[in-house]
Scaffold this motif. Structure first.
Motif, short mmCIF file in Angstrom:
data_model
loop_
_atom_site.label_atom_id
_atom_site.label_comp_id
_atom_site.label_asym_id
_atom_site.label_seq_id
_atom_site.Cartn_x
_atom_site.Cartn_y
_atom_site.Cartn_z
N THR A 126 75.62 22.04 86.21
CA THR A 126 77.04 21.96 85.87
C THR A 126 77.51 23.11 84.99
O THR A 126 78.72 23.23 84.74
CB THR A 126 77.33 20.62 85.14
N MET A 127 76.59 23.94 84.50
CA MET A 127 76.97 25.04 83.61
C MET A 127 76.28 26.33 84.02
O MET A 127 75.12 26.31 84.46
CB MET A 127 76.60 24.70 82.16
N LEU A 128 76.98 27.44 83.86
CA LEU A 128 76.39 28.75 84.12
C LEU A 128 77.03 29.77 83.17
O LEU A 128 78.24 29.77 82.97
CB LEU A 128 76.61 29.18 85.57
N ASN A 129 76.19 30.61 82.61
CA ASN A 129 76.67 31.67 81.72
C ASN A 129 75.75 32.87 81.84
O ASN A 129 74.59 32.73 82.24
CB ASN A 129 76.72 31.17 80.27
N ILE A 130 76.25 34.03 81.50
CA ILE A 130 75.44 35.25 81.50
C ILE A 130 75.50 35.87 80.11
O ILE A 130 76.59 36.10 79.58
CB ILE A 130 75.92 36.26 82.55
N LYS A 131 74.34 36.12 79.54
CA LYS A 131 74.28 36.68 78.20
C LYS A 131 73.04 37.56 78.07
O LYS A 131 71.95 37.18 78.49
CB LYS A 131 74.23 35.57 77.14
N ASP A 132 73.24 38.75 77.50
CA ASP A 132 72.13 39.70 77.26
C ASP A 132 71.33 39.98 78.53
O ASP A 132 70.10 40.11 78.48
CB ASP A 132 71.20 39.17 76.16
N GLY A 133 72.03 40.05 79.66
CA GLY A 133 71.36 40.39 80.91
C GLY A 133 70.64 39.24 81.58
O GLY A 133 69.95 39.44 82.58
N ASN A 184 69.54 20.34 79.54
CA ASN A 184 68.43 20.99 80.23
C ASN A 184 68.92 22.34 80.74
O ASN A 184 70.04 22.43 81.26
CB ASN A 184 67.94 20.15 81.41
N TYR A 185 68.11 23.38 80.59
CA TYR A 185 68.57 24.68 81.07
C TYR A 185 67.39 25.52 81.56
O TYR A 185 66.23 25.23 81.27
CB TYR A 185 69.31 25.43 79.96
N ALA A 186 67.72 26.56 82.31
CA ALA A 186 66.74 27.52 82.80
C ALA A 186 67.42 28.88 82.80
O ALA A 186 68.66 28.97 82.79
CB ALA A 186 66.26 27.16 84.21
N SER A 187 66.63 29.93 82.80
CA SER A 187 67.22 31.27 82.79
C SER A 187 66.38 32.23 83.62
O SER A 187 65.17 32.04 83.77
CB SER A 187 67.35 31.81 81.37
N VAL A 188 67.04 33.25 84.16
CA VAL A 188 66.36 34.34 84.89
C VAL A 188 67.04 35.64 84.50
O VAL A 188 68.22 35.65 84.13
CB VAL A 188 66.45 34.15 86.42
N ASN A 189 66.30 36.73 84.55
CA ASN A 189 66.90 38.03 84.31
C ASN A 189 67.83 38.37 85.48
O ASN A 189 67.44 38.26 86.64
CB ASN A 189 65.81 39.09 84.17
N GLU A 190 69.06 38.77 85.17
CA GLU A 190 70.07 38.97 86.21
C GLU A 190 69.66 40.06 87.21
O GLU A 190 69.73 39.86 88.43
CB GLU A 190 71.40 39.34 85.56
N GLN A 191 69.20 41.21 86.71
CA GLN A 191 68.83 42.31 87.61
C GLN A 191 67.60 41.96 88.43
O GLN A 191 67.54 42.23 89.63
CB GLN A 191 68.60 43.58 86.80
N THR A 192 66.61 41.36 87.78
CA THR A 192 65.39 40.99 88.50
C THR A 192 65.69 39.96 89.57
O THR A 192 65.20 40.04 90.70
CB THR A 192 64.35 40.42 87.52
N ALA A 193 66.53 38.97 89.23
CA ALA A 193 66.87 37.92 90.19
C ALA A 193 67.61 38.49 91.39
O ALA A 193 67.36 38.11 92.54
CB ALA A 193 67.71 36.86 89.50
N ALA A 194 68.53 39.44 91.14
CA ALA A 194 69.31 40.04 92.23
C ALA A 194 68.45 40.88 93.15
O ALA A 194 68.82 41.13 94.30
CB ALA A 194 70.44 40.89 91.66
N ALA A 195 67.27 41.30 92.66
CA ALA A 195 66.36 42.12 93.47
C ALA A 195 65.22 41.31 94.08
O ALA A 195 64.42 41.84 94.85
CB ALA A 195 65.79 43.25 92.61
N THR A 196 65.14 40.03 93.73
CA THR A 196 64.05 39.18 94.23
C THR A 196 64.31 38.77 95.68
O THR A 196 65.33 38.15 95.97
CB THR A 196 63.91 37.93 93.36
N PRO A 197 63.39 39.10 96.61
CA PRO A 197 63.59 38.72 98.01
C PRO A 197 63.72 37.21 98.18
O PRO A 197 63.13 36.43 97.43
CB PRO A 197 62.31 39.24 98.69
N GLU A 198 64.49 36.83 99.17
CA GLU A 198 64.72 35.42 99.45
C GLU A 198 63.40 34.69 99.68
O GLU A 198 63.22 33.55 99.24
CB GLU A 198 65.62 35.28 100.67
N GLN A 199 62.46 35.34 100.39
CA GLN A 199 61.18 34.71 100.68
C GLN A 199 60.43 34.33 99.40
O GLN A 199 59.79 33.29 99.32
CB GLN A 199 60.31 35.66 101.52
#
Length: 343
Positions: free
Chosen positions: A270-277, A291-306
């Motif tokens: 229900t929530m999404l935010n971007i901070k410090d990349g 409850n929350y989880a996080s991923v690096n924005e650049q790394t996630a955008a480059a991670t293959p779908e597979q």
């Protein structure tokens, strides 16, 4: 720092041999405990948290000081780090604080879910400044805590403090002031201990290359739902803040973030935010717990779908394994109470 003081945290899996007081051998449901040593003394001071002999007593009845020789077998993993005398003293003092109910966030009564051996060892690390103050492990079986504990110890150990890990019978020695556990993850297979969602992209790609071609519909249904919600919220966020994005990058980032949320057992997003990349996704439960989880924005955008789909399948297996282990732990706990014996 005075030499000769050390801390060892040990992780025993389900089925580890346990030496009972009458000399018989039983099987453990899994356990975490810590041992500390000082110069000139070979036998360690050992502290672990258990159900005790009487569930109504709590405190001292839950504290075990003989885990160091009662748990036996070559399948016990461990982390050993050099500590200062001050840290040794804090780790010696911690058990008395715990059994008297003077540790913030820790009860003097054993609870399999909220106040277990994992919580006890984690809080001890925090008391000795080897982890953040609220550290209490992760929601998984005792054996699958190694990666989580290691990240804290490697990051917070004293300057030049020796650090080594015994994992599946193999020893890994950390370099002087080596804080990141990346090389360790590359050396050992820690899919169960750390989780594939925390592996670097090269490791993820290598994993996927050995697996069959996967489709979005191969993901667990809940993971699919979380990814779809994440994509809608991420796209809305980019548009609201006038952030340029590619459709492919958006979809890959949303997939990675949604899978991370699934791995953290979220049932909704229900929530999404971007901070410090970093992309942060979360959900507040009806009880008010975030409850929350996080991923690096650049790394996630480059991670293959597979890679992300493979991670969701691995997370599904890990969650099923953790649930079964927890079921076995509860069953063993109930049996121990009816028999009047501790785990």
């Amino acid at each position: 720092m005075e030499k000769g003081y050390s801390l060892t945290v040990k992780f025993a899996p389900y089925g580890t041999e346990y030496l009972e007081e009458d000399g018989s051998i039983s099987r453990s449901i899994g356990h975490v405990w810590y041992e500390i040593r000082k110069p000139g003394v070979q036998q360690p001071e050992s502290f672990g948290w258990s159900t005790g002999d009487d569930k109504n007593k709590g405190g001292e009845d839950n504290l075990k000081r003989e885990d160091w020789f009662r748990y036996r077998g070559k399948n016990i993993n461990s982390i050993t780090v050099e500590i200062s005398k001050d840290q040794y003293d804090k780790l010696m003092k911690f058990p008395s604080e715990a059994i008297s109910g003077r540790v913030h966030g820790f009860s003097k009564n054993y609870d399999l879910i909220t106040n277990s051996c994992i919580d006890f060892a984690g809080k001890a690390l925090g008391a000795a400044n080897l982890a953040h103050s609220d550290f209490d492990g992760k929601a998984a079986s005792p054996y699958n805590q190694l990666g989580t504990f290691l990240e804290q110890i490697a990051k917070n150990r004293n300057k030049d403090a020796a650090l080594e890990v015994l994992y599946k019978g193999e020893k890994y020695v950390f370099g002087a002031n080596e804080r990141d556990i990346k090389k360790f993850k590359e050396t050992f297979d820690l899919a169960q201990s750390i989780g594939l969602e925390k592996f670097d992209i090269n490791h993820q790609t290598q994993y996927v290359q050995t697996a069959p071609e996967l489709k979005f519909t191969d993901m667990p249904p809940l993971a699919q739902e979380l990814c779809q919600k994440c994509q809608a919220k991420l796209e809305a966020y980019y548009q609201k803040h006038n952030i340029h994005y590619s459709q492919d990058g958006l979809e890959r980032a949303a997939l990675a973030a949604g899978v991370a949320a699934y791995g953290e057992k979220m049932t909704d997003l229900t929530m999404l935010n971007i901070k410090d990349g970093n992309i942060y996704v979360g959900h507040k439960t009806p009880q008010g717990v975030l409850n929350y989880a996080s991923v690096n924005e650049q790394t996630a955008a480059a991670t293959p779908e597979q890679d992300s789909i493979a991670q969701s399948k691995q997370a599904e297996r890990d969650l099923a394994l953790a649930a079964e282990q927890r079921r076995q732990e509860i069953l063993a706990y109930q049996q121990s109470q009816s028999m009047g014996r501790s785990i």
